[in-house]
Design a protein around this motif. Structure first.
Motif, PDB file in Angstrom:
ATOM      1  N   GLY A  91       0.811  -1.217   0.000  1.00  0.00           N
ATOM      2  CA  GLY A  91       0.000   0.000   0.000  1.00  0.00           C
ATOM      3  C   GLY A  91       0.844   1.266   0.000  1.00  0.00           C
ATOM      4  O   GLY A  91       1.839   1.368  -0.715  1.00  0.00           O
ATOM      5  N   ASP A  92       0.448   2.222   0.860  1.00  0.00           N
ATOM      6  CA  ASP A  92       1.145   3.512   0.833  1.00  0.00           C
ATOM      7  C   ASP A  92       2.479   3.496   1.573  1.00  0.00           C
ATOM      8  O   ASP A  92       3.158   4.523   1.656  1.00  0.00           O
ATOM      9  CB  ASP A  92       0.239   4.638   1.361  1.00  0.00           C
ATOM     10  CG  ASP A  92      -0.210   4.424   2.797  1.00  0.00           C
ATOM     11  OD1 ASP A  92       0.416   3.628   3.526  1.00  0.00           O
ATOM     12  OD2 ASP A  92      -1.195   5.070   3.205  1.00  0.00           O
ATOM     13  N   TRP A  93       2.891   2.344   2.097  1.00  0.00           N
ATOM     14  CA  TRP A  93       4.255   2.212   2.633  1.00  0.00           C
ATOM     15  C   TRP A  93       5.284   2.169   1.501  1.00  0.00           C
ATOM     16  O   TRP A  93       6.456   2.464   1.725  1.00  0.00           O
ATOM     17  CB  TRP A  93       4.385   0.938   3.451  1.00  0.00           C
ATOM     18  CG  TRP A  93       3.839   1.013   4.831  1.00  0.00           C
ATOM     19  CD1 TRP A  93       3.113   2.020   5.398  1.00  0.00           C
ATOM     20  CD2 TRP A  93       3.968   0.002   5.841  1.00  0.00           C
ATOM     21  NE1 TRP A  93       2.789   1.712   6.683  1.00  0.00           N
ATOM     22  CE2 TRP A  93       3.289   0.483   6.995  1.00  0.00           C
ATOM     23  CE3 TRP A  93       4.577  -1.250   5.888  1.00  0.00           C
ATOM     24  CZ2 TRP A  93       3.225  -0.264   8.177  1.00  0.00           C
ATOM     25  CZ3 TRP A  93       4.513  -1.989   7.060  1.00  0.00           C
ATOM     26  CH2 TRP A  93       3.839  -1.503   8.190  1.00  0.00           C
ATOM     27  N   GLU A  94       4.858   1.762   0.323  1.00  0.00           N
ATOM     28  CA  GLU A  94       5.808   1.541  -0.769  1.00  0.00           C
ATOM     29  C   GLU A  94       6.505   2.842  -1.162  1.00  0.00           C
ATOM     30  O   GLU A  94       5.861   3.886  -1.336  1.00  0.00           O
ATOM     31  CB  GLU A  94       5.097   0.908  -1.955  1.00  0.00           C
ATOM     32  CG  GLU A  94       4.574  -0.481  -1.625  1.00  0.00           C
ATOM     33  CD  GLU A  94       3.944  -1.216  -2.782  1.00  0.00           C
ATOM     34  OE1 GLU A  94       3.470  -2.338  -2.566  1.00  0.00           O
ATOM     35  OE2 GLU A  94       3.934  -0.687  -3.908  1.00  0.00           O
ATOM     36  N   GLY A  95       7.807   2.764  -1.280  1.00  0.00           N
ATOM     37  CA  GLY A  95       8.624   3.923  -1.605  1.00  0.00           C
ATOM     38  C   GLY A  95       9.075   4.700  -0.389  1.00  0.00           C
ATOM     39  O   GLY A  95       9.968   5.549  -0.497  1.00  0.00           O
ATOM     40  N   GLN A  96       8.486   4.431   0.784  1.00  0.00           N
ATOM     41  CA  GLN A  96       8.860   5.161   1.995  1.00  0.00           C
ATOM     42  C   GLN A  96      10.062   4.502   2.674  1.00  0.00           C
ATOM     43  O   GLN A  96      10.284   3.301   2.585  1.00  0.00           O
ATOM     44  CB  GLN A  96       7.687   5.201   2.976  1.00  0.00           C
ATOM     45  CG  GLN A  96       6.485   5.986   2.504  1.00  0.00           C
ATOM     46  CD  GLN A  96       5.500   6.222   3.635  1.00  0.00           C
ATOM     47  OE1 GLN A  96       5.873   6.583   4.755  1.00  0.00           O
ATOM     48  NE2 GLN A  96       4.222   6.004   3.353  1.00  0.00           N
TER      49      GLN A  96
END
Length: 204
Positions: A91-96
């Motif tokens: 989800g929105d963890w990707e790239g962090q």
């Protein structure tokens, strides 16, 4: 017989950023690792230490495909893309960056790494149970196609652990984290039961 390979080192691996369904390219070290593993496996086939490889099945992630292509430069066999062998969707963890995620979601981050049975993603990603069912569905289809052959699966850290866990019916916490371009070997006996030969081995 099944050989599992984790993709080579990537830029985001070095930077300690989550990848999941997103991608970053192999580093020069990752390319070297993939070439060394491909050369080593080809030599193992030539020496009859392992059976001829019938096909390589890879996750559709570019980092996995790139690794598989480097392996196949030496193994020279059929190369297939299997969508189910994709990594966990994070989800929105990707790239962090890892540190930023831990600071923002400490409980979820802890469960992700150390208590997977209680991990409940609020980031829009998959659960571990969803991942496990997905990779097993893809594997069962591939196993039916190959029958008694020998395959190489190029995939990802979490996907590999949960698929091996499903096959040998071990708690995923007992399956070691695969290092970049490490090799794991699972074999199926005449009863259809899978067992571990070795896990997480660097063979080059």
């Amino acid at each position: 017989q099944v050989y599992f390979v984790r993709h080579g080192q990537t830029v985001w691996n070095v930077e300690k950023r989550m990848q999941g369904w997103q991608n970053s390219p192999l580093t020069s070290q990752g390319v070297l690792e993939a070439d060394l593993l491909g050369k080593a496996m080809a030599q193992m086939v030539q020496d009859s230490d392992i059976d001829d490889i019938d096909r390589i099945d890879t996750s559709p992630s570019k980092r996995a495909i790139q690794t598989a292509e480097h392996l196949n430069h030496f193994l020279n066999t059929k190369l297939e893309t299997v969508p189910e062998f994709q990594e966990l969707n994070m989800g929105d963890w990707e790239g962090q960056y890892f540190a930023a995620i831990e600071a923002k979601d400490p409980k979820e981050w802890h469960d992700f790494w150390f208590d997977q049975s209680h991990y409940q993603p609020h980031n829009g990603g998959e659960t571990f149970d969803e991942l496990s069912k997905r990779v097993r569905t893809g594997f069962d289809r591939v196993a039916e196609e190959v029958k008694d052959g020998t395959i190489v699966i190029v995939s990802h850290r979490i996907a590999i652990r949960f698929l091996i866990s499903s096959l040998v019916e071990e708690n995923v916490l007992e399956i070691p984290d695969p290092k970049s371009t490490s090799l794991s070997h699972i074999r199926r006996d005449e009863r259809g039961v899978y067992a571990v030969d070795f896990l997480n081995r660097i063979v080059y």
